[in-house]
Design a protein around this motif. Structure first.
Motif, PDB file in Angstrom:
ATOM      1  N   ALA A  31       0.877  -1.180   0.000  1.00 27.28           N
ATOM      2  CA  ALA A  31       0.000   0.000   0.000  1.00 27.28           C
ATOM      3  C   ALA A  31       0.905   1.218   0.000  1.00 27.28           C
ATOM      4  CB  ALA A  31      -0.887  -0.006   1.244  1.00 27.28           C
ATOM      5  N   CYS A  32       0.938   1.924  -1.116  1.00 26.26           N
ATOM      6  CA  CYS A  32       1.929   2.998  -1.258  1.00 26.26           C
ATOM      7  C   CYS A  32       1.239   4.329  -1.547  1.00 26.26           C
ATOM      8  CB  CYS A  32       2.909   2.653  -2.373  1.00 26.26           C
ATOM      9  SG  CYS A  32       4.237   3.853  -2.519  1.00 26.26           S
ATOM     10  N   SER A  33       1.435   5.291  -0.625  1.00 27.67           N
ATOM     11  CA  SER A  33       0.873   6.634  -0.843  1.00 27.67           C
ATOM     12  C   SER A  33       1.835   7.490  -1.655  1.00 27.67           C
ATOM     13  CB  SER A  33       0.628   7.298   0.517  1.00 27.67           C
ATOM     14  OG  SER A  33       1.861   7.481   1.177  1.00 27.67           O
ATOM     15  N   VAL A  61      -4.060   4.481  -3.181  1.00 25.90           N
ATOM     16  CA  VAL A  61      -5.461   4.865  -3.033  1.00 25.90           C
ATOM     17  C   VAL A  61      -5.598   6.360  -3.305  1.00 25.90           C
ATOM     18  CG1 VAL A  61      -7.424   4.952  -1.448  1.00 25.90           C
ATOM     19  CG2 VAL A  61      -5.799   3.041  -1.322  1.00 25.90           C
ATOM     20  N   HIS A  63      -7.974   9.210  -2.519  1.00 21.52           N
ATOM     21  CA  HIS A  63      -9.132   9.557  -1.685  1.00 21.52           C
ATOM     22  C   HIS A  63      -9.933  10.704  -2.293  1.00 21.52           C
ATOM     23  CE1 HIS A  63      -6.099   7.903   1.193  1.00 21.52           C
ATOM     24  NE2 HIS A  63      -7.148   7.216   1.583  1.00 21.52           N
ATOM     25  N   ARG A 106      -9.633   6.760   6.288  1.00 23.26           N
ATOM     26  CA  ARG A 106      -8.936   5.544   6.710  1.00 23.26           C
ATOM     27  C   ARG A 106      -9.790   4.311   6.435  1.00 23.26           C
ATOM     28  NH1 ARG A 106      -8.213   6.436  12.055  1.00 23.26           N
ATOM     29  NH2 ARG A 106      -6.433   7.745  11.584  1.00 23.26           N
ATOM     30  N   ARG A 109      -9.910   3.589   2.815  1.00 19.39           N
ATOM     31  CA  ARG A 109      -8.616   3.073   2.331  1.00 19.39           C
ATOM     32  C   ARG A 109      -8.448   1.595   2.677  1.00 19.39           C
ATOM     33  NH1 ARG A 109      -5.638   6.753   4.403  1.00 19.39           N
ATOM     34  NH2 ARG A 109      -4.695   5.833   6.241  1.00 19.39           N
ATOM     35  N   TYR A 110      -8.752   1.253   3.953  1.00 21.45           N
ATOM     36  CA  TYR A 110      -8.577  -0.152   4.336  1.00 21.45           C
ATOM     37  C   TYR A 110      -9.543  -1.057   3.562  1.00 21.45           C
ATOM     38  CZ  TYR A 110      -5.106   0.853   7.912  1.00 21.45           C
ATOM     39  OH  TYR A 110      -3.943   1.226   8.548  1.00 21.45           O
ATOM     40  N   LEU A 127       1.963  -2.296   4.907  1.00 21.19           N
ATOM     41  CA  LEU A 127       1.765  -0.879   5.238  1.00 21.19           C
ATOM     42  C   LEU A 127       3.069  -0.295   5.767  1.00 21.19           C
ATOM     43  CD1 LEU A 127      -1.574  -1.375   7.187  1.00 21.19           C
ATOM     44  CD2 LEU A 127      -1.367  -0.344   4.921  1.00 21.19           C
ATOM     45  N   GLY A 128       3.245   1.015   5.561  1.00 16.67           N
ATOM     46  CA  GLY A 128       4.541   1.637   5.865  1.00 16.67           C
ATOM     47  C   GLY A 128       4.659   2.294   7.226  1.00 16.67           C
ATOM     48  N   HIS A 129       3.816   1.923   8.203  1.00 11.83           N
ATOM     49  CA  HIS A 129       3.946   2.551   9.526  1.00 11.83           C
ATOM     50  C   HIS A 129       5.320   2.265  10.124  1.00 11.83           C
ATOM     51  CE1 HIS A 129      -0.520   2.091   9.226  1.00 11.83           C
ATOM     52  NE2 HIS A 129      -0.437   3.339   9.642  1.00 11.83           N
TER      53      HIS A 129
HETATM   54  N1  ATP Z   1      -3.248   6.959  -0.380  1.00 11.90           N
HETATM   55  C1  ATP Z   1      -2.710   5.811   0.020  1.00 11.90           C
HETATM   56  N2  ATP Z   1      -2.577   4.791  -0.856  1.00 11.90           N
HETATM   57  C2  ATP Z   1      -2.044   3.613  -0.463  1.00 11.90           C
HETATM   58  N3  ATP Z   1      -1.597   3.377   0.783  1.00 11.90           N
HETATM   59  C3  ATP Z   1      -1.694   4.353   1.694  1.00 11.90           C
HETATM   60  C4  ATP Z   1      -2.255   5.632   1.367  1.00 11.90           C
HETATM   61  N4  ATP Z   1      -2.202   6.396   2.476  1.00 11.90           N
HETATM   62  C5  ATP Z   1      -1.648   5.639   3.442  1.00 11.90           C
HETATM   63  N5  ATP Z   1      -1.329   4.416   2.988  1.00 11.90           N
HETATM   64  C6  ATP Z   1      -0.704   3.298   3.718  1.00 11.90           C
HETATM   65  O1  ATP Z   1      -0.938   3.459   5.107  1.00 11.90           O
HETATM   66  C7  ATP Z   1       0.276   3.695   5.792  1.00 11.90           C
HETATM   67  C8  ATP Z   1       0.022   4.718   6.901  1.00 11.90           C
HETATM   68  O2  ATP Z   1      -0.320   5.934   6.350  1.00 11.90           O
HETATM   69  P1  ATP Z   1      -0.722   7.176   7.240  1.00 11.90           P
HETATM   70  O3  ATP Z   1       0.146   7.241   8.434  1.00 11.90           O
HETATM   71  O4  ATP Z   1      -0.860   8.325   6.345  1.00 11.90           O
HETATM   72  O5  ATP Z   1      -2.148   6.703   7.652  1.00 11.90           O
HETATM   73  P2  ATP Z   1      -2.920   6.810   8.979  1.00 11.90           P
HETATM   74  O6  ATP Z   1      -4.108   7.645   8.764  1.00 11.90           O
HETATM   75  O7  ATP Z   1      -1.981   7.139  10.084  1.00 11.90           O
HETATM   76  O8  ATP Z   1      -3.361   5.281   9.019  1.00 11.90           O
HETATM   77  P3  ATP Z   1      -3.513   4.391  10.302  1.00 11.90           P
HETATM   78  O9  ATP Z   1      -4.807   4.716  10.886  1.00 11.90           O
HETATM   79  O10 ATP Z   1      -3.450   2.986   9.775  1.00 11.90           O
HETATM   80  O11 ATP Z   1      -2.398   4.772  11.232  1.00 11.90           O
HETATM   81  C9  ATP Z   1       1.239   4.162   4.711  1.00 11.90           C
HETATM   82  O12 ATP Z   1       2.581   3.901   5.058  1.00 11.90           O
HETATM   83  C10 ATP Z   1       0.797   3.351   3.522  1.00 11.90           C
HETATM   84  O13 ATP Z   1       1.308   2.034   3.587  1.00 11.90           O
END
Ligand code: ATP
Length: 326
Positions: A31-33, A61, A63, A106, A109-110, A127-129
């Motif tokens: 999942a790559c933003s 994704v 949004h 969120r 996205r999920y 996911l990249g957390h």
């Molecule tokens: N637009 C996107 N498309 C694909 N993957 C995404 C997108 N936005 C976020 N992600 C995935 O989710 C991970 C966390 O993103 P981000 O910290 O922006 O989200 P978050 O709102 O904090 O989500 P979470 O509630 O899961 O913490 C990113 O590293 C990526 O893997």
């Protein structure tokens, strides 16, 4: 072989550890933003997956919430294609739903990631957390008075979702991108202090680091790891206890009363979920009302749960009832 920089090696090592156990021939999706974290994750996955005999796809994704979001998604997808990901998908979602726009984005996205995983028969969605995201999650959980489950932060694995970078500092994902010549997208939300998470990232954590030293980020993330292990152990005990307390008509009060309070509250929480109470709406107050039917019984009426179910005590059992008879 050319020498690789330490941050590139650290991200690859984390991805290797996460993908190591997957069966050869299986497919994973990143999942790559386009942000530094998920871009570094994707680059490392493109490197590691073929060496493990895995297929790697990429989903980004859109949004549709920010100006230029479609162009960002198209850029990420184009990079994914030249990097060798297959399939590469832009999932366009409509953000509408309960909670604020952040929560709605969120869940959309999920849901889109889950849908892509099903369609492409992927065994994992990455996911990249990072470690810093985990520290922020713990701090936010502490601030709202969450129990151990909240303080356990984000799990490294839940179902198909994998978070390989939970032990990697955010600074390393930026450095890895720079070392690989990648230019990450900067999410304007991250600098917008209207969001609690942005304030934790931009103000609260830096203040803690200034006051207590840089180890605080690592330590908060470690707290999550320790509590995740404890929570998993207690959840397993609770699952066994729930099975033992169950009768055809409901849960045995005597069996529940004999449990340690920490296990009993988990049993009641799990049972309330079974009765249809949504996780997000089910609070400590609801579980305490169920608990009172067991340990503070004085003939009180039914306990009402979010989602519409009500629970009463009848003839030594906790049973689901249609409505409060009082
Ligand atoms: N637009 C996107 N498309 C694909 N993957 C995404 C997108 N936005 C976020 N992600 C995935 O989710 C991970 C966390 O993103 P981000 O910290 O922006 O989200 P978050 O709102 O904090 O989500 P979470 O509630 O899961 O913490 C990113 O590293 C990526 O893997």
């Amino acid at each position: 072989m050319a020498r690789i920089s330490a941050p590139v090696a650290a991200v690859r090592q984390a991805v290797r550890a996460a993908l190591g156990g997957l069966p050869r021939g299986a497919r994973v999706l990143v999942a790559c933003s386009g942000g530094a974290d998920s871009l570094a994750l994707a680059a490392a996955t493109a490197f590691v997956a073929p060496r493990f005999g895995l297929e790697a796809g990429l989903v980004t994704v859109d949004h549709g919430l920010q100006e230029g979001s479609a162009e960002r998604a198209a850029r990420v997808a184009a990079w994914g294609r030249v990097t060798g990901f297959d399939p590469v998908e832009v999932a366009t979602v409509e953000v509408a739903g309960p909670g604020g726009p952040e929560a709605a984005a969120r869940s959309a996205r999920y849901a889109a990631l889950d849908d892509a995983a099903l369609r492409w028969d992927a065994v994992a969605v990455l996911l990249g957390h990072t470690r810093d995201d985990q520290a922020e999650t713990v701090l936010l959980a502490l601030a709202r008075g969450a129990g151990p489950r909240g303080l356990a932060g984000m799990p490294a694995r839940r179902g198909r979702l994998l978070r390989p970078l939970l032990g990697v500092p955010r600074a390393d994902t930026r450095k890895a991108c720079a070392a690989l010549g990648l230019s990450p997208w900067e999410d304007p939300h991250n600098a917008d202090f209207a969001y609690a998470r942005s304030r934790v990232r931009g103000q609260a954590l830096p203040a803690l680091v200034a006051a207590l030293g840089p180890a605080v980020v690592d330590n908060l993330a470690r707290t999550a790891e320790l509590l995740a292990a404890d929570t998993a152990a207690l959840d397993a005990l609770a699952a066994t206890a729930l099975a033992a307390a169950r009768t055809e008509k409901g849960l045995s009060v005597a069996a529940l009363a004999a449990l340690d309070p920490a296990v009993r509250s988990r049993v009641l929480h799990a049972w309330a979920r079974e009765l249809g109470a949504p996780g997000g709406a089910l609070s400590q107050k609801h579980v305490a009302a169920l608990d009172a039917l067991v340990v503070c019984w004085h003939g009180q009426g039914a306990a009402h749960l979010p989602g519409g179910a009500a629970v009463a005590r009848r003839k030594g059992l906790l049973v689901r009832v249609e409505s409060d008879p009082l």
